[in-house]
Design a protein around this motif. Sequence first.
Motif, mmCIF file in Angstrom:
data_model
loop_
_atom_site.group_PDB
_atom_site.id
_atom_site.type_symbol
_atom_site.label_atom_id
_atom_site.label_comp_id
_atom_site.label_asym_id
_atom_site.label_seq_id
_atom_site.Cartn_x
_atom_site.Cartn_y
_atom_site.Cartn_z
ATOM 1 N N GLU A 13 19.756 29.800 86.670
ATOM 2 C CA GLU A 13 19.917 28.983 87.874
ATOM 3 C C GLU A 13 19.694 27.503 87.561
ATOM 4 O O GLU A 13 20.405 26.638 88.088
ATOM 5 C CB GLU A 13 18.955 29.447 88.977
ATOM 6 N N ARG A 16 22.800 26.254 85.714
ATOM 7 C CA ARG A 16 23.912 26.033 86.658
ATOM 8 C C ARG A 16 23.684 24.777 87.493
ATOM 9 O O ARG A 16 24.627 24.012 87.745
ATOM 10 C CB ARG A 16 24.091 27.244 87.568
ATOM 11 N N ASP A 20 26.033 21.485 87.751
ATOM 12 C CA ASP A 20 26.461 20.901 89.018
ATOM 13 C C ASP A 20 26.117 19.415 89.066
ATOM 14 O O ASP A 20 26.921 18.589 89.488
ATOM 15 C CB ASP A 20 25.807 21.616 90.202
ATOM 16 N N THR A 25 31.626 22.156 84.058
ATOM 17 C CA THR A 25 31.843 23.589 84.224
ATOM 18 C C THR A 25 31.323 24.323 82.986
ATOM 19 O O THR A 25 31.072 23.708 81.947
ATOM 20 C CB THR A 25 33.338 23.906 84.393
ATOM 21 N N VAL A 26 31.224 25.629 83.092
ATOM 22 C CA VAL A 26 30.834 26.445 81.942
ATOM 23 C C VAL A 26 31.889 26.294 80.849
ATOM 24 O O VAL A 26 31.565 26.187 79.666
ATOM 25 C CB VAL A 26 30.636 27.917 82.347
ATOM 26 N N TYR A 42 29.915 32.504 79.513
ATOM 27 C CA TYR A 42 29.806 33.071 80.859
ATOM 28 C C TYR A 42 28.951 34.343 80.844
ATOM 29 O O TYR A 42 28.116 34.535 81.728
ATOM 30 C CB TYR A 42 31.199 33.418 81.409
#
Length: 77
Positions: A13, A16, A20, A25-26, A42
């Motif tokens: 989390e 991520r 953000d 992005t991944v 991923y």
Amino acid sequence: MGTKHPKSVRTPEQVRAEFDRLGMTVADFARKHGFKQPGIVYQVLSGQKKGRRGEAHRAAVLLGLKQGIVRGAQRHE
């Protein structure tokens, strides 16, 4: 010789949230770090792969999900 990453372990989390914050992005992360199969990143981030060996280990260390050494690390910054 390997490269040590990172200073402290983060949760998926937190990773991520950092993506953000950076507008990343991944897939961007995977490309930046030279992953030939972005799906591994991923899978590690989602917990499908534990990151114990090979590219999954490298992804987990670079994402900050575990402490470790990435052998023969190439920085793609």
